[in-house]
Design a protein around this motif. Structure first.
Motif, PDB file in Angstrom:
ATOM      1  N   THR A   1      34.443  14.360  -5.631  1.00 26.71           N
ATOM      2  CA  THR A   1      35.830  14.958  -6.046  1.00 26.71           C
ATOM      3  C   THR A   1      35.867  16.466  -6.148  1.00 26.71           C
ATOM      4  O   THR A   1      35.238  17.061  -6.036  1.00 26.71           O
ATOM      5  CB  THR A   1      36.073  14.349  -7.690  1.00 26.71           C
ATOM      6  OG1 THR A   1      35.117  14.642  -8.625  1.00 26.71           O
ATOM      7  CG2 THR A   1      36.250  12.615  -7.295  1.00 26.71           C
ATOM      8  N   LYS A   2      37.021  16.465  -6.848  1.00 22.82           N
ATOM      9  CA  LYS A   2      37.555  18.324  -7.190  1.00 22.82           C
ATOM     10  C   LYS A   2      36.124  18.667  -7.828  1.00 22.82           C
ATOM     11  O   LYS A   2      36.259  19.572  -7.877  1.00 22.82           O
ATOM     12  CB  LYS A   2      38.968  18.267  -6.879  1.00 22.82           C
ATOM     13  CG  LYS A   2      39.430  19.810  -7.623  1.00 22.82           C
ATOM     14  CD  LYS A   2      41.335  19.705  -7.758  1.00 22.82           C
ATOM     15  CE  LYS A   2      41.177  19.475  -8.827  1.00 22.82           C
ATOM     16  NZ  LYS A   2      43.151  19.448  -9.415  1.00 22.82           N
ATOM     17  N   ASN A   3      36.427  18.070  -9.116  1.00 21.69           N
ATOM     18  CA  ASN A   3      35.422  17.994  -9.767  1.00 21.69           C
ATOM     19  C   ASN A   3      34.133  18.774 -10.033  1.00 21.69           C
ATOM     20  O   ASN A   3      33.451  19.180 -10.195  1.00 21.69           O
ATOM     21  CB  ASN A   3      35.611  18.050 -11.643  1.00 21.69           C
ATOM     22  CG  ASN A   3      37.644  17.701 -11.548  1.00 21.69           C
ATOM     23  OD1 ASN A   3      38.100  18.750 -11.393  1.00 21.69           O
ATOM     24  ND2 ASN A   3      37.473  16.674 -12.276  1.00 21.69           N
ATOM     25  N   THR A   4      33.429  17.602  -8.721  1.00 22.20           N
ATOM     26  CA  THR A   4      32.096  17.625  -8.946  1.00 22.20           C
ATOM     27  C   THR A   4      31.546  18.149  -7.607  1.00 22.20           C
ATOM     28  O   THR A   4      30.873  19.161  -7.268  1.00 22.20           O
ATOM     29  CB  THR A   4      31.158  16.500  -8.583  1.00 22.20           C
ATOM     30  OG1 THR A   4      32.441  15.521  -7.267  1.00 22.20           O
ATOM     31  CG2 THR A   4      31.928  14.976  -9.662  1.00 22.20           C
ATOM     32  N   LEU A   5      32.285  18.515  -6.425  1.00 21.06           N
ATOM     33  CA  LEU A   5      31.991  19.738  -5.394  1.00 21.06           C
ATOM     34  C   LEU A   5      32.584  20.915  -5.494  1.00 21.06           C
ATOM     35  O   LEU A   5      31.482  21.843  -5.096  1.00 21.06           O
ATOM     36  CB  LEU A   5      33.392  18.538  -4.274  1.00 21.06           C
ATOM     37  CG  LEU A   5      33.176  19.366  -2.880  1.00 21.06           C
ATOM     38  CD1 LEU A   5      32.007  19.394  -2.399  1.00 21.06           C
ATOM     39  CD2 LEU A   5      33.996  19.123  -2.030  1.00 21.06           C
ATOM     40  N   PHE A   6      33.737  20.978  -6.464  1.00 28.21           N
ATOM     41  CA  PHE A   6      33.568  22.640  -6.427  1.00 28.21           C
ATOM     42  C   PHE A   6      33.361  23.077  -8.334  1.00 28.21           C
ATOM     43  O   PHE A   6      34.494  23.030  -8.864  1.00 28.21           O
ATOM     44  CB  PHE A   6      34.872  22.712  -6.140  1.00 28.21           C
ATOM     45  CG  PHE A   6      36.001  23.246  -4.643  1.00 28.21           C
ATOM     46  CD1 PHE A   6      34.960  23.715  -3.396  1.00 28.21           C
ATOM     47  CD2 PHE A   6      36.484  21.982  -4.412  1.00 28.21           C
ATOM     48  CE1 PHE A   6      35.412  23.637  -2.225  1.00 28.21           C
ATOM     49  CE2 PHE A   6      36.772  21.568  -3.204  1.00 28.21           C
ATOM     50  CZ  PHE A   6      36.625  22.052  -1.666  1.00 28.21           C
ATOM     51  N   LYS A   7      32.340  23.055  -8.283  1.00 30.67           N
ATOM     52  CA  LYS A   7      32.043  23.598 -10.236  1.00 30.67           C
ATOM     53  C   LYS A   7      32.338  25.356  -9.660  1.00 30.67           C
ATOM     54  O   LYS A   7      32.014  26.044  -9.212  1.00 30.67           O
ATOM     55  CB  LYS A   7      30.269  24.128 -10.053  1.00 30.67           C
ATOM     56  CG  LYS A   7      30.504  21.912 -10.102  1.00 30.67           C
ATOM     57  CD  LYS A   7      28.931  21.879 -10.547  1.00 30.67           C
ATOM     58  CE  LYS A   7      27.908  20.617 -10.038  1.00 30.67           C
ATOM     59  NZ  LYS A   7      26.904  19.832 -10.786  1.00 30.67           N
ATOM     60  N   THR A   8      33.230  25.189 -11.221  1.00 27.46           N
ATOM     61  CA  THR A   8      33.287  26.817 -11.507  1.00 27.46           C
ATOM     62  C   THR A   8      32.519  27.099 -12.223  1.00 27.46           C
ATOM     63  O   THR A   8      32.183  26.265 -12.951  1.00 27.46           O
ATOM     64  CB  THR A   8      35.065  26.977 -11.688  1.00 27.46           C
ATOM     65  OG1 THR A   8      34.987  25.850 -13.521  1.00 27.46           O
ATOM     66  CG2 THR A   8      35.610  26.354 -11.229  1.00 27.46           C
ATOM     67  N   ASP A   9      31.791  28.049 -12.090  1.00 29.94           N
ATOM     68  CA  ASP A   9      30.653  28.899 -12.801  1.00 29.94           C
ATOM     69  C   ASP A   9      31.607  29.783 -13.801  1.00 29.94           C
ATOM     70  O   ASP A   9      32.131  30.739 -14.014  1.00 29.94           O
ATOM     71  CB  ASP A   9      29.318  30.142 -12.448  1.00 29.94           C
ATOM     72  CG  ASP A   9      29.341  29.248 -10.683  1.00 29.94           C
ATOM     73  OD1 ASP A   9      28.706  27.937 -10.737  1.00 29.94           O
ATOM     74  OD2 ASP A   9      28.875  29.782  -9.440  1.00 29.94           O
TER      75      ASP A   9
END
Length: 111
Positions: free
Chosen positions: A5-13
Motif C-alpha cells: 500500500t501507499k503506507n508500506t511501500l513508501f516509508k517516510t523517514d
C-alpha cells in the motif's frame, strides 16, 4: 508477502534529532560565514577609500612607498645583530644559561 500500500511501500523517514555536534558545527559555520561576509565588506570599503585617496593625490604613484616605510627583511635584521666575524654583540643566553659576551673573560681562559 505483505500487501503493498501507499503506507508500506513508501516509508517516510523521520528526521533524526540534531545532535550536539551537529548544532555546534552549524553554529560555527554560521559564525564563519558571517565573519567572511563582514571581512569582504570591510575590504571593499577600504579598497574604495584607498582608490579615492590615490585619485586625490596626483604626486604619488599607486603602490609606491617611501624608503622609510619599507619593511626590512629578517636576514638584514639578523646581520645587524651580528658583530664582526659573525658573532653576536649583545649578551645572549646559551643553552647552559651562561652569558655570551666577547668582552667578558672566559672562565676557561686561564687554563
Amino acid at each position: 508477502m505483505a500487501k503493498l500500500t501507499k503506507n508500506t511501500l513508501f516509508k517516510t523517514d523521520r528526521p533524526r534529532a540534531e545532535t550536539l555536534i551537529d548544532r555546534t558545527t552549524r553554529a560555527a559555520r554560521e559564525i564563519l560565514e558571517d565573519q567572511a561576509e563582514q571581512r569582504e565588506l570591510k575590504t571593499a570599503r577600504l579598497r574604495k577609500a584607498r582608490l579615492e585617496r590615490e585619485a586625490c593625490t596626483p604626486g604619488n604613484a599607486p603602490g609606491a612607498t617611501s624608503k622609510g616605510a619599507r619593511k626590512k627583511s629578517r636576514s638584514s635584521l639578523a646581520k645587524k645583530a651580528e658583530g664582526p666575524g659573525g658573532t653576536t654583540t649583545a649578551g645572549t643566553s646559551t643553552a647552559g644559561g651562561a652569558s655570551v659576551n666577547p668582552k667578558e673573560k672566559s672562565p676557561f681562559a686561564a687554563l
